[in-house]
Design an enzyme around this catalytic site. Structure first.
Site, PDB file in Angstrom:
ATOM      1  N   LYS A   1      16.323  21.565 -11.793  1.00 30.70           N
ATOM      2  CA  LYS A   1      15.634  20.308 -12.057  1.00 30.70           C
ATOM      3  C   LYS A   1      16.495  19.279 -12.792  1.00 30.70           C
ATOM      4  O   LYS A   1      17.163  19.600 -13.769  1.00 30.70           O
ATOM      5  CB  LYS A   1      14.370  20.547 -12.903  1.00 30.70           C
ATOM      6  CG  LYS A   1      13.280  21.344 -12.222  1.00 30.70           C
ATOM      7  CD  LYS A   1      12.706  20.688 -10.956  1.00 30.70           C
ATOM      8  CE  LYS A   1      11.914  19.449 -11.210  1.00 30.70           C
ATOM      9  NZ  LYS A   1      10.644  19.707 -11.875  1.00 30.70           N
TER      10      LYS A   1
ATOM     11  N   GLU B   1       9.571   8.192 -16.763  1.00 34.12           N
ATOM     12  CA  GLU B   1       8.179   8.615 -16.986  1.00 34.12           C
ATOM     13  C   GLU B   1       7.684   8.131 -18.351  1.00 34.12           C
ATOM     14  O   GLU B   1       6.549   7.661 -18.499  1.00 34.12           O
ATOM     15  CB  GLU B   1       8.062  10.129 -16.908  1.00 34.12           C
ATOM     16  CG  GLU B   1       8.323  10.674 -15.515  1.00 34.12           C
ATOM     17  CD  GLU B   1       8.501  12.185 -15.552  1.00 34.12           C
ATOM     18  OE1 GLU B   1       7.492  12.881 -15.394  1.00 34.12           O
ATOM     19  OE2 GLU B   1       9.628  12.658 -15.755  1.00 34.12           O
TER      20      GLU B   1
ATOM     21  N   SER C   1      14.935  21.141 -17.048  1.00 33.02           N
ATOM     22  CA  SER C   1      13.766  21.984 -17.259  1.00 33.02           C
ATOM     23  C   SER C   1      14.229  23.255 -17.948  1.00 33.02           C
ATOM     24  O   SER C   1      15.326  23.739 -17.691  1.00 33.02           O
ATOM     25  CB  SER C   1      13.139  22.317 -15.897  1.00 33.02           C
ATOM     26  OG  SER C   1      12.452  23.555 -15.965  1.00 33.02           O
TER      27      SER C   1
ATOM     28  N   HIS D   1       0.833  -1.220   0.000  1.00 31.62           N
ATOM     29  CA  HIS D   1       0.000   0.000   0.000  1.00 31.62           C
ATOM     30  C   HIS D   1       0.861   1.262   0.000  1.00 31.62           C
ATOM     31  O   HIS D   1       0.417   2.309   0.464  1.00 31.62           O
ATOM     32  CB  HIS D   1      -0.956   0.039   1.201  1.00 31.62           C
ATOM     33  CG  HIS D   1      -1.663  -1.257   1.464  1.00 31.62           C
ATOM     34  ND1 HIS D   1      -2.857  -1.588   0.879  1.00 31.62           N
ATOM     35  CD2 HIS D   1      -1.305  -2.316   2.230  1.00 31.62           C
ATOM     36  CE1 HIS D   1      -3.223  -2.789   1.293  1.00 31.62           C
ATOM     37  NE2 HIS D   1      -2.295  -3.257   2.109  1.00 31.62           N
TER      38      HIS D   1
END
Ligand code: ARG
Length: 473
Positions: free
Chosen positions: A297, A304, A291, A170
């Protein structure tokens, strides 16, 4: 015998090899554009040519073509293949698909001998043969890539030897495990993917060539001959089934979907792990992106995209299932639409694997950061409960007692190890100092015993057996 291209009637769209004398009008241009597949099935050219050479050789073995005719066909098809490979071949939309583009090029070059090639076969068995050969190659390449990925995970076990990670259910801290146990979990998942592909390959590797349009042929062909030449393990046995069957694509797309889903889950995990919040892992910067506005970043875009690219793979499975739903026997033109989803699924999974392998090798666990917070979340609570069970306390009771102990420790803001012995004695007066031997993540990991668990001796033997299995040095 050679015919000049100027005599080649197929340059007009009413003269595709599949338009017999029965037609009284040329095909409408819109139909030509709508129904072509050459823009995508040209990827099958190697398989199509291999199938045609095998077919021609068989026809010659059967005395249907002369050896010279088969030689001429084989030689010319070889030239056509070279031209396609070097980008010189001109594909023609009016010839619809890869089969007719190659056949027409053959006829343009060797005339009537080329016109004999299609004896005893149809595009229906031809296209299925091509696809089976193409998917078979794809499966073999995917298997090799999956094995490399497994090697990358198993290779991490030495790199991260002795590191303990919190494991989650979980997404809440559950129990401590060795990092190697984590890596081997992925080796197992990708092994099942490989096993599924191997199983699917068995059913796929049967030759449909010679089942012709749907009913077979009255020509005296030898199907075993072509099947052997093309490396098939056997023959598809019913011509109606052969003409309509695309199960091998459904199965492959399912196998590809499970690979994509496994990769997606792993990617999601490492995306989380690479956040400041988790701070478990640093990713190799060659596999990260920046970025355009926020200078600090360093983003995990490859992970992803790996997660995102599972969508078109699973989408391909859906497309193929819907495509084949409700088709009466035997071949239906709908089946032409089977190629793009298959290509998308294979290309996407191959691309994901290509980046996943160096990422798995190149990432580094942030051991200090992991270690610093390892004792948070009572990862040793279950082992402590088992300690009570071993002392004769029924599981349900022990479960309840440890729950209240966790509550007390939470109230005091401490770990179970930091509680005084008297707190444990309050549960069971017989408890002595030995209770501390199962507390803390290191002790808890060492306490595991069962087959398949994170017990250090078991994990070590698993690492060894995986290395042998993968010929890992
Ligand atoms: N381009 C077709 C396909 O991919 C080849 C088979 C055509 N057969 C036919 N009967 N029209 O399915």
């Amino acid at each position: 015998m050679t015919e000049k291209p100027s005599q080649n009637s197929a340059s007009r769209s009413d003269a595709s090899p599949s338009r017999s004398g029965a037609f009284d009008a040329a095909v409408d241009q819109r139909v030509q554009r709508f129904s072509e597949s050459i823009s995508f099935d040209r990827r099958l050219f190697r398989q199509d040519i291999a199938g045609s050479i095998a077919h021609a050789r068989m026809l010659s073995d059967q005395g249907i073509l002369t050896a010279e005719e088969a030689d001429s066909i084989e030689r010319t098809l070889g030239q056509i293949r070279d031209e396609i490979e070097s980008g010189q071949f001109v594909f023609r939309e009016e010839l619809e698909d890869i089969h007719m583009n190659i056949e027409q090029a053959l006829i343009d070059r060797i005339g009537d001998v080329g016109r004999k090639l299609h004896t005893g076969r149809s595009r229906n068995d031809q296209v299925s043969t091509d696809m089976r050969l193409w998917v078979r190659d794809a499966i073999d390449q995917l298997d090799a890539a999956l094995e490399d990925l497994q090697r990358a995970f198993v290779g991490r076990c030495d790199l991260d030897r002795g590191v303990i990670l919190p494991a989650y259910t979980h997404l809440q801290r559950a129990q401590p495990v060795l990092a190697a146990h984590y890596w081997l979990a992925y080796a197992e998942k990708f092994q099942r993917d490989r096993d599924r592909l191997a199983d699917c390959r068995k059913r796929l590797n049967l030759c449909p060539l010679g089942t012709a349009a749907l009913a077979g042929t009255s020509i005296d062909i030898d199907r075993e001959n072509t099947a052997n030449r093309l490396g098939f393990d056997g023959l598809v046995e019913n011509s109606l089934d052969s003409s309509s069957d695309r199960d091998y694509l459904l199965e492959t797309a399912f196998c590809l979907s499970t690979i994509a889903i496994h990769l997606s889950g792993w990617a999601e995990e490492w995306i989380l792990w690479s956040t400041v919040e988790f701070d478990f892992i640093s990713l190799p910067h060659e596999f990260c992106t920046g970025s355009s506005i926020m200078p600090q970043k360093i983003n995990p875009d490859v992970l992803e995209l790996t997660r995102g690219k599972s969508a078109p793979v699973v989408g391909s499975l859906q497309t193929l299932l819907l495509l084949t739903k409700g088709l009466p026997l035997a071949y239906n033109r709908d089946l032409q639409e089977d190629k793009r989803p298959m290509f998308v699924a294979v290309d996407t999974v191959s691309g994901c694997l290509e980046c996943a392998i160096p990422l798995v090798k190149g990432a580094r666990l942030k051991v200090d950061s992991i270690q610093r917070r390892l004792e948070k979340g009572f990862l040793d609570a279950t082992t402590l409960m088992e300690y009570l069970i071993k002392r004769g306390i029924p599981q349900r009771k022990a479960h309840h007692l440890i729950g209240s102990l966790v509550k007390a420790a939470t109230g005091k803001g401490c770990t179970l190890t930091e509680l005084p012995l008297s707190d444990f004695r309050a549960l069971d007066p017989g408890i002595d100092e030995s209770v501390f031997d199962v507390l803390g993540c290191e002790n808890a990991v060492a306490a595991f015993q069962s087959f398949g668990s994170t017990a250090p001796a078991y994990v070590a033997s698993q690492v060894k057996s995986w290395k042998t299995r993968l010929n890992h040095v």
